[in-house]
Design a protein around this motif. Structure first.
Motif, PDB file in Angstrom:
ATOM      1  N   VAL A  11      35.504  51.304  39.172  1.00 53.11           N
ATOM      2  CA  VAL A  11      35.834  52.530  39.889  1.00 53.11           C
ATOM      3  C   VAL A  11      35.665  52.281  41.390  1.00 53.11           C
ATOM      4  CG1 VAL A  11      35.119  54.919  40.317  1.00 53.11           C
ATOM      5  CG2 VAL A  11      35.292  54.063  37.968  1.00 53.11           C
ATOM      6  N   SER A  12      34.627  51.552  41.739  1.00 49.15           N
ATOM      7  CA  SER A  12      34.382  51.234  43.146  1.00 49.15           C
ATOM      8  C   SER A  12      35.560  50.492  43.769  1.00 49.15           C
ATOM      9  CB  SER A  12      33.113  50.378  43.255  1.00 49.15           C
ATOM     10  OG  SER A  12      32.888  49.974  44.572  1.00 49.15           O
ATOM     11  N   TYR A  56      32.859  46.073  48.237  1.00 51.10           N
ATOM     12  CA  TYR A  56      33.235  47.319  47.577  1.00 51.10           C
ATOM     13  C   TYR A  56      31.991  48.118  47.206  1.00 51.10           C
ATOM     14  CZ  TYR A  56      38.089  45.798  47.010  1.00 51.10           C
ATOM     15  OH  TYR A  56      39.378  45.393  47.226  1.00 51.10           O
ATOM     16  N   THR A  57      30.985  47.432  46.695  1.00 51.34           N
ATOM     17  CA  THR A  57      29.755  48.099  46.294  1.00 51.34           C
ATOM     18  C   THR A  57      29.086  48.752  47.499  1.00 51.34           C
ATOM     19  OG1 THR A  57      29.450  46.512  44.493  1.00 51.34           O
ATOM     20  CG2 THR A  57      27.520  47.781  45.161  1.00 51.34           C
ATOM     21  N   ASN A  84      37.752  51.890  46.933  1.00 52.71           N
ATOM     22  CA  ASN A  84      37.649  51.160  48.195  1.00 52.71           C
ATOM     23  C   ASN A  84      38.691  50.078  48.372  1.00 52.71           C
ATOM     24  OD1 ASN A  84      35.107  52.366  49.205  1.00 52.71           O
ATOM     25  ND2 ASN A  84      34.366  51.567  47.264  1.00 52.71           N
ATOM     26  N   PHE A  85      39.739  50.098  47.587  1.00 50.13           N
ATOM     27  CA  PHE A  85      40.748  49.052  47.642  1.00 50.13           C
ATOM     28  C   PHE A  85      41.356  48.950  49.031  1.00 50.13           C
ATOM     29  CE2 PHE A  85      45.172  47.573  46.930  1.00 50.13           C
ATOM     30  CZ  PHE A  85      44.873  46.322  46.440  1.00 50.13           C
ATOM     31  N   VAL A 120      43.108  57.358  46.762  1.00 49.49           N
ATOM     32  CA  VAL A 120      42.701  56.926  45.422  1.00 49.49           C
ATOM     33  C   VAL A 120      43.931  56.770  44.536  1.00 49.49           C
ATOM     34  CG1 VAL A 120      41.398  57.563  43.355  1.00 49.49           C
ATOM     35  CG2 VAL A 120      40.409  57.951  45.628  1.00 49.49           C
ATOM     36  N   SER A 121      44.814  57.749  44.580  1.00 55.75           N
ATOM     37  CA  SER A 121      46.038  57.709  43.775  1.00 55.75           C
ATOM     38  C   SER A 121      46.896  56.507  44.142  1.00 55.75           C
ATOM     39  CB  SER A 121      46.841  58.998  43.976  1.00 55.75           C
ATOM     40  OG  SER A 121      46.086  60.100  43.566  1.00 55.75           O
ATOM     41  N   SER A 122      47.010  56.260  45.426  1.00 54.35           N
ATOM     42  CA  SER A 122      47.790  55.120  45.910  1.00 54.35           C
ATOM     43  C   SER A 122      47.149  53.803  45.461  1.00 54.35           C
ATOM     44  CB  SER A 122      47.880  55.180  47.434  1.00 54.35           C
ATOM     45  OG  SER A 122      48.596  54.091  47.926  1.00 54.35           O
ATOM     46  N   ASN A 123      45.824  53.746  45.478  1.00 46.88           N
ATOM     47  CA  ASN A 123      45.123  52.543  45.045  1.00 46.88           C
ATOM     48  C   ASN A 123      45.325  52.288  43.556  1.00 46.88           C
ATOM     49  OD1 ASN A 123      44.240  52.219  47.649  1.00 46.88           O
ATOM     50  ND2 ASN A 123      42.171  52.958  47.256  1.00 46.88           N
TER      51      ASN A 123
END
Length: 121
Positions: A61-62, A101-102, A66-67, A6-9
Motif C-alpha cells: 500500500v505504501s 516509501y516507508t 508514494n509511487f 493514488v488512483s493514477s498510481n
C-alpha cells in the motif's frame, strides 16, 4: 494524499505489470466500469479495497501511496525494471526504494495524526 494521485498510481502499477482492467476488476469481484472509476479517482477508495488492489498488483500500500514515476525512468536507480546490473545491486536498489516509501508513508501518517489532533475538541 490526493485521491487522484493514488488512483493514477494504481493505474501506473497496473500498466507496468501489463495487467488489464478486466483482470483487476475480476479479482476485485467488481465491474470493469466500477474499477475504471477507481483508476480515474471518481469514487472514494476504502483502505480494504486499496489493500486488495496492492495484493493483486504485488506491491505494498505504501508503494501505491508514494509511487514516483521518475524512479521508473531513472536507469541508475531502477536496474530491475531495466534488467541491468547484478542481483546484489538490484536487491540494494529495491531496499532503498522500499525504505524511501516507508519513510514517506510514516511521514504521511504522522501528518495525518497531527491534523486529527488539531481537529479534536
Amino acid at each position: 494524499m490526493d485521491i487522484k494521485n493514488v488512483s493514477s498510481n494504481i493505474r501506473r502499477f497496473r500498466e507496468l505489470k501489463n495487467l488489464t482492467r478486466e483482470f483487476i476488476a475480476g479479482e476485485l469481484d467488481m465491474s470493469v466500469s466500477g474499477y475504471s472509476k477507481i483508476e480515474r479517482g471518481e469514487i472514494d477508495l476504502t483502505l480494504s479495497k486499496l489493500q486488495k488492489i496492492a495484493e493483486i498488483l504485488e506491491v505494498s500500500v505504501s508503494e501505491i501511496l508514494n509511487f514516483d514515476v521518475t524512479n521508473i525512468f531513472n536507469i541508475s536507480n531502477n536496474q530491475q525494471v531495466q534488467g541491468l546490473g547484478s542481483k546484489e545491486s538490484n536487491i540494494t536498489n529495491n531496499s532503498n526504494i522500499v525504505d524511501d516509501y516507508t519513510k514517506k508513508y510514516i511521514l504521511m501518517l504522522e501528518i495525518e495524526i497531527e491534523r486529527l489532533k488539531q481537529n479534536t475538541p
